[in-house]
Design a protein around this motif. Structure first.
Motif, PDB file in Angstrom:
ATOM      1  N   GLY A 182     -94.669  28.902  10.379  1.00  0.00           N
ATOM      2  CA  GLY A 182     -96.113  28.905  10.205  1.00  0.00           C
ATOM      3  C   GLY A 182     -96.760  28.760  11.558  1.00  0.00           C
ATOM      4  O   GLY A 182     -96.943  29.714  12.297  1.00  0.00           O
ATOM      5  N   SER A 183     -97.038  27.507  11.932  1.00  0.00           N
ATOM      6  CA  SER A 183     -97.615  27.255  13.246  1.00  0.00           C
ATOM      7  C   SER A 183     -96.579  27.423  14.358  1.00  0.00           C
ATOM      8  O   SER A 183     -96.944  27.584  15.523  1.00  0.00           O
ATOM      9  N   ASP A 184     -95.296  27.377  14.005  1.00  0.00           N
ATOM     10  CA  ASP A 184     -94.219  27.501  14.986  1.00  0.00           C
ATOM     11  C   ASP A 184     -93.836  28.971  15.155  1.00  0.00           C
ATOM     12  O   ASP A 184     -92.958  29.485  14.461  1.00  0.00           O
ATOM     13  N   SER A 185     -94.490  29.656  16.085  1.00  0.00           N
ATOM     14  CA  SER A 185     -94.233  31.091  16.238  1.00  0.00           C
ATOM     15  C   SER A 185     -92.847  31.377  16.784  1.00  0.00           C
ATOM     16  O   SER A 185     -92.315  32.474  16.606  1.00  0.00           O
ATOM     17  N   ALA A 186     -92.237  30.402  17.462  1.00  0.00           N
ATOM     18  CA  ALA A 186     -90.895  30.618  17.999  1.00  0.00           C
ATOM     19  C   ALA A 186     -89.883  30.863  16.887  1.00  0.00           C
ATOM     20  O   ALA A 186     -88.847  31.499  17.111  1.00  0.00           O
ATOM     21  N   ALA A 187     -90.200  30.382  15.680  1.00  0.00           N
ATOM     22  CA  ALA A 187     -89.288  30.562  14.550  1.00  0.00           C
ATOM     23  C   ALA A 187     -89.583  31.815  13.745  1.00  0.00           C
ATOM     24  O   ALA A 187     -88.927  32.077  12.739  1.00  0.00           O
ATOM     25  N   MET A 188     -90.568  32.625  14.181  1.00  0.00           N
ATOM     26  CA  MET A 188     -90.915  33.835  13.448  1.00  0.00           C
ATOM     27  C   MET A 188     -89.716  34.766  13.367  1.00  0.00           C
ATOM     28  O   MET A 188     -89.050  35.054  14.373  1.00  0.00           O
ATOM     29  N   ALA A 189     -89.416  35.240  12.157  1.00  0.00           N
ATOM     30  CA  ALA A 189     -88.234  36.074  11.942  1.00  0.00           C
ATOM     31  C   ALA A 189     -88.574  37.555  11.766  1.00  0.00           C
ATOM     32  O   ALA A 189     -87.700  38.412  11.946  1.00  0.00           O
ATOM     33  N   THR A 190     -89.806  37.882  11.394  1.00  0.00           N
ATOM     34  CA  THR A 190     -90.186  39.288  11.222  1.00  0.00           C
ATOM     35  C   THR A 190     -90.111  40.009  12.566  1.00  0.00           C
ATOM     36  O   THR A 190     -90.617  39.515  13.574  1.00  0.00           O
ATOM     37  N   THR A 191     -89.472  41.170  12.570  1.00  0.00           N
ATOM     38  CA  THR A 191     -89.269  41.903  13.819  1.00  0.00           C
ATOM     39  C   THR A 191     -89.959  43.262  13.765  1.00  0.00           C
ATOM     40  O   THR A 191     -90.133  43.856  12.690  1.00  0.00           O
ATOM     41  N   ALA A 192     -90.315  43.741  14.954  1.00  0.00           N
ATOM     42  CA  ALA A 192     -90.837  45.098  15.127  1.00  0.00           C
ATOM     43  C   ALA A 192     -90.019  45.740  16.245  1.00  0.00           C
ATOM     44  O   ALA A 192     -90.165  45.380  17.417  1.00  0.00           O
TER      45      ALA A 192
END
Length: 394
Positions: free
Chosen positions: A136-146
């Protein structure tokens, strides 16, 4: 930092007439329809069409793109007035106005603005895809890739708790364009994704504690191919910054919703207190009841003042601390007012027959979305410390 010039906005006299019209519409059309919205968990199509005709989906869009061209204070006041009614009415419009439109205006290319802003102003619904099951607020954990694919990109991943996802024609989707967690979140980019693209699917709307008629759902991205011109602003690595800028407007919208709904809640509590009798007189004559009403009035007034100040400063430039503070205080205030409304109703406040119970459930989300109270405390403190350090170094 020097303030930028205030946005001109709608002509004040025309805006005043619009607000008078909106207040009548809220009381004569939207509030009477609330039982139907709650029973069916959806806003009737004819009401959504009326809201489109009133221009409620294009309040903040520039006039050249079919919008009303409101400045930030005008937009926030409109949301406050609209939010006297059921939260679903604000929810169906707010992502267009406070989040996606803001991102397009601030960061979009001219081609992107020309394609999407008129459609959004006309009432096509958008959604904002940042939150994920593990991020959520932790963008480093974002898993969606482009991933780059020729001149375009291929998106894979999922988004969670996305307001209006079941109805959206456009999704502003945040995704990683770099495998590393780069400084200042430069690994995150923003993409304009038509929701009818191959590989995009939307889950079943989640069942919620409150906010009937407003829908959230998961978005799934399975090898979604999009052209290169879908990259917001045509530049990688600016997605998270875009999201955070948009959140200032989103937070003001939630603060306005909290103020508008709190006013409705307090009006209901006052009405009940004057009608309900105990020991031969209205309970409004009891001083401890009066104390709860007075505390609520004072807190609503304080939140409204914060809201006006923050929206004025946001109109002149960045107002991160002010927007976060207004949202944090107003949302917590609304929860307290809703709690007091239940208490004023006594046992009746626990029954679904009375509005107090619904107000209590509806209000609870305001301290959670667009930044939880705890995240906003961190945002405020970090920016305070950053400003102090900058001043000390000067």
């Amino acid at each position: 930092m020097a303030d930028s010039p205030t946005q001109t906005g709608m002509d004040p006299e025309i805006f005043s007439q619009f607000i008078d019209q909106l207040q009548r519409y809220v009381r004569e059309r939207l509030i009477p329809a609330e039982d139907v919205v709650i029973a069916n968990d959806r806003i009737p199509d004819d009401l959504v069409d009326e809201m489109r005709e009133m221009g409620l989906f294009g309040l903040t869009m520039p006039e050249e793109y079919g919008g009303s061209g409101m400045n930030v204070p005008q937009y926030v006041e409109t949301i406050r007035v609209l939010s006297y009614a059921l939260p679903a009415y604000r929810s169906i419009t707010s992502i267009n106005l406070g989040m996606v439109c803001s991102a397009l205006k601030n960061s979009g290319t001219e081609e992107q603005k020309s394609e999407w802003l008129p459609r959004l102003a006309a009432g096509e619904i958008a959604c904002f895809g940042l939150t994920e099951p593990g991020s959520g607020s932790d963008s480093a954990a974002m898993a969606t890739t482009a991933k780059r694919d020729g001149n375009g990109y291929v998106l894979n991943g999922s988004k969670r708790y996305i307001t209006n996802a079941p109805h959206a024609k456009l999704g502003l989707i945040m995704a990683r364009t770099n495998d590393e967690a780069l400084p200042r979140n430069a690994h995150v980019s923003a993409f304009l994704v038509p929701m009818d693209s191959d590989g995009v699917s939307v889950g079943k709307p989640d069942r919620k504690m409150g906010q009937s008629g407003s829908h959230i759902a998961d978005i799934y991205l399975d090898d979604v191919k999009i052209p290169g011109n879908a990259l917001l602003g045509g530049e990688e690595g600016r997605g998270f910054a875009t999201a955070m800028q948009s959140l200032d407007n989103g937070r003001l919208s939630v603060a306005a919703a909290s103020c508008g709904y709190a006013r409705r809640i307090l009006d209901t509590a006052v009405k009940y207190a004057t009608q309900r009798k105990a020991f031969g007189e209205p309970i409004s004559q009891f001083q401890l009841i009066q104390a709860m009403l007075a505390d609520s009035q004072a807190e609503i007034y304080a939140a409204e003042c914060m809201l006006r100040d923050a929206s004025t400063k946001a109109d002149r430039g960045k107002a991160i601390i002010e927007c976060a503070s207004a949202k944090m205080f107003a949302s917590e205030m609304c929860n307290r007012v809703a709690d007091r409304c239940v208490q004023v109703h006594g046992g009746a406040g626990y029954l679904a027959e009375y509005e107090a119970e619904r107000f209590y459930r509806d209000s609870r989300i305001y301290t959670i979305y667009e930044g939880t109270t705890q995240i906003l405390q961190l945002v405020i403190a970090k920016n305070m410390l950053r400003e102090f350090a900058a001043g000390a170094a000067a």
